[in-house]
Scaffold this motif. Structure first.
Motif, PDB file in Angstrom:
ATOM      1  N   VAL A  94      41.304  37.246  33.897  1.00 25.54           N
ATOM      2  CA  VAL A  94      40.443  38.340  33.425  1.00 25.54           C
ATOM      3  C   VAL A  94      39.746  39.001  34.611  1.00 25.54           C
ATOM      4  O   VAL A  94      39.685  40.228  34.708  1.00 25.54           O
ATOM      5  N   ILE A  95      39.235  38.206  35.526  1.00 27.16           N
ATOM      6  CA  ILE A  95      38.563  38.756  36.710  1.00 27.16           C
ATOM      7  C   ILE A  95      39.538  39.603  37.529  1.00 27.16           C
ATOM      8  O   ILE A  95      39.224  40.725  37.933  1.00 27.16           O
ATOM      9  N   ASN A 116      31.377  37.454  44.292  1.00 28.54           N
ATOM     10  CA  ASN A 116      30.246  37.057  43.450  1.00 28.54           C
ATOM     11  C   ASN A 116      30.521  35.819  42.599  1.00 28.54           C
ATOM     12  O   ASN A 116      29.720  35.473  41.747  1.00 28.54           O
ATOM     13  N   VAL A 117      31.637  35.174  42.841  1.00 25.35           N
ATOM     14  CA  VAL A 117      31.979  33.977  42.073  1.00 25.35           C
ATOM     15  C   VAL A 117      31.317  32.769  42.734  1.00 25.35           C
ATOM     16  O   VAL A 117      31.587  32.458  43.889  1.00 25.35           O
ATOM     17  N   GLN A 118      30.431  32.119  42.009  1.00 22.59           N
ATOM     18  CA  GLN A 118      29.710  30.962  42.540  1.00 22.59           C
ATOM     19  C   GLN A 118      30.505  29.664  42.380  1.00 22.59           C
ATOM     20  O   GLN A 118      30.409  28.768  43.194  1.00 22.59           O
ATOM     21  N   ASP A 119      31.292  29.593  41.325  1.00 23.89           N
ATOM     22  CA  ASP A 119      32.054  28.391  40.995  1.00 23.89           C
ATOM     23  C   ASP A 119      33.266  28.272  41.924  1.00 23.89           C
ATOM     24  O   ASP A 119      34.182  29.091  41.871  1.00 23.89           O
ATOM     25  N   GLU A 125      40.947  29.096  41.709  1.00 25.41           N
ATOM     26  CA  GLU A 125      41.910  29.503  40.672  1.00 25.41           C
ATOM     27  C   GLU A 125      42.265  30.981  40.811  1.00 25.41           C
ATOM     28  O   GLU A 125      43.419  31.365  40.624  1.00 25.41           O
ATOM     29  N   ILE A 126      41.295  31.813  41.146  1.00 27.80           N
ATOM     30  CA  ILE A 126      41.571  33.237  41.362  1.00 27.80           C
ATOM     31  C   ILE A 126      42.569  33.392  42.507  1.00 27.80           C
ATOM     32  O   ILE A 126      43.557  34.120  42.392  1.00 27.80           O
ATOM     33  N   MET A 127      42.318  32.680  43.594  1.00 27.97           N
ATOM     34  CA  MET A 127      43.222  32.749  44.751  1.00 27.97           C
ATOM     35  C   MET A 127      44.629  32.298  44.343  1.00 27.97           C
ATOM     36  O   MET A 127      45.620  32.933  44.683  1.00 27.97           O
ATOM     37  N   TRP A 128      44.709  31.205  43.597  1.00 23.51           N
ATOM     38  CA  TRP A 128      46.002  30.669  43.184  1.00 23.51           C
ATOM     39  C   TRP A 128      46.715  31.649  42.260  1.00 23.51           C
ATOM     40  O   TRP A 128      47.911  31.893  42.402  1.00 23.51           O
ATOM     41  N   GLN A 129      45.981  32.224  41.312  1.00 23.55           N
ATOM     42  CA  GLN A 129      46.591  33.160  40.363  1.00 23.55           C
ATOM     43  C   GLN A 129      47.097  34.417  41.067  1.00 23.55           C
ATOM     44  O   GLN A 129      48.143  34.949  40.710  1.00 23.55           O
ATOM     45  N   VAL A 130      46.369  34.891  42.052  1.00 26.99           N
ATOM     46  CA  VAL A 130      46.836  36.058  42.809  1.00 26.99           C
ATOM     47  C   VAL A 130      48.173  35.725  43.465  1.00 26.99           C
ATOM     48  O   VAL A 130      49.123  36.501  43.395  1.00 26.99           O
TER      49      VAL A 130
END
Length: 160
Positions: A94-95, A116-119, A125-130
């Protein structure tokens, strides 16, 4: 009945939220959705497939079988873990897609997605999904190992 009758061919463990795909094969929801993010073919027979459909009958049979084997505690812990992974994966996607669709046809730096992602788990996961989406729905310039890589939706003609 045998254990393998209730096991996913991707994770090789008992089905968690089993889904069936067009060719008739069944997989854990997380396993098949993760696979289909990078490859639209069935992991077993390589047939092209559409969206997986939840197989509640197989889910019920799997739960009954697991309960009969007295391993339900392990199974439910794994189920909670999968649900957490799915939630994390969905949040990351979603991000990514929200950011990329703010300005269609333009690029964005990956660092903008994670700034701005603190977690840390979500950031990872964002890096992996990209990385998983490159070649499927995303194009990139730069090193995918770095946060300063530039990404954009595939087939977007204009640049920033």
């Amino acid at each position: 009945m045998r254990d393998e009758d209730f096991c996913c061919a991707v994770c090789l463990d008992f089905f968690v939220e089993p889904c069936i795909i067009e060719c008739g094969h069944s997989y854990c929801r997380f396993c098949i959705e993760s696979h289909l993010n990078i490859n639209e073919k069935c992991p077993l027979c390589r047939a092209h497939t559409g969206n997986p459909i939840r197989n509640r009958q197989l889910e019920s049979l799997t739960m009954s079988y697991v309960s009969s084997r007295n391993i339900s505690t392990e199974y439910y812990e794994r189920m909670k873990s999968y649900q957490k992974k799915l939630l994390l994966q969905n949040r990351a996607l979603v991000i990514i897609w929200t950011e990329l669709n703010k300005r269609p046809g333009h690029s964005t730096e990956l660092c903008n997605l994670v700034r701005n992602v603190q977690d840390e788990e979500l950031k990872s996961e964002i890096m992996w999904q990209v990385k998983q989406q490159v070649g499927v729905g995303l194009e990139h310039t730069g090193d995918l190992q770095e946060e300063n890589v530039t990404i954009r939706l595939k087939n977007s003609s204009s640049q920033q």
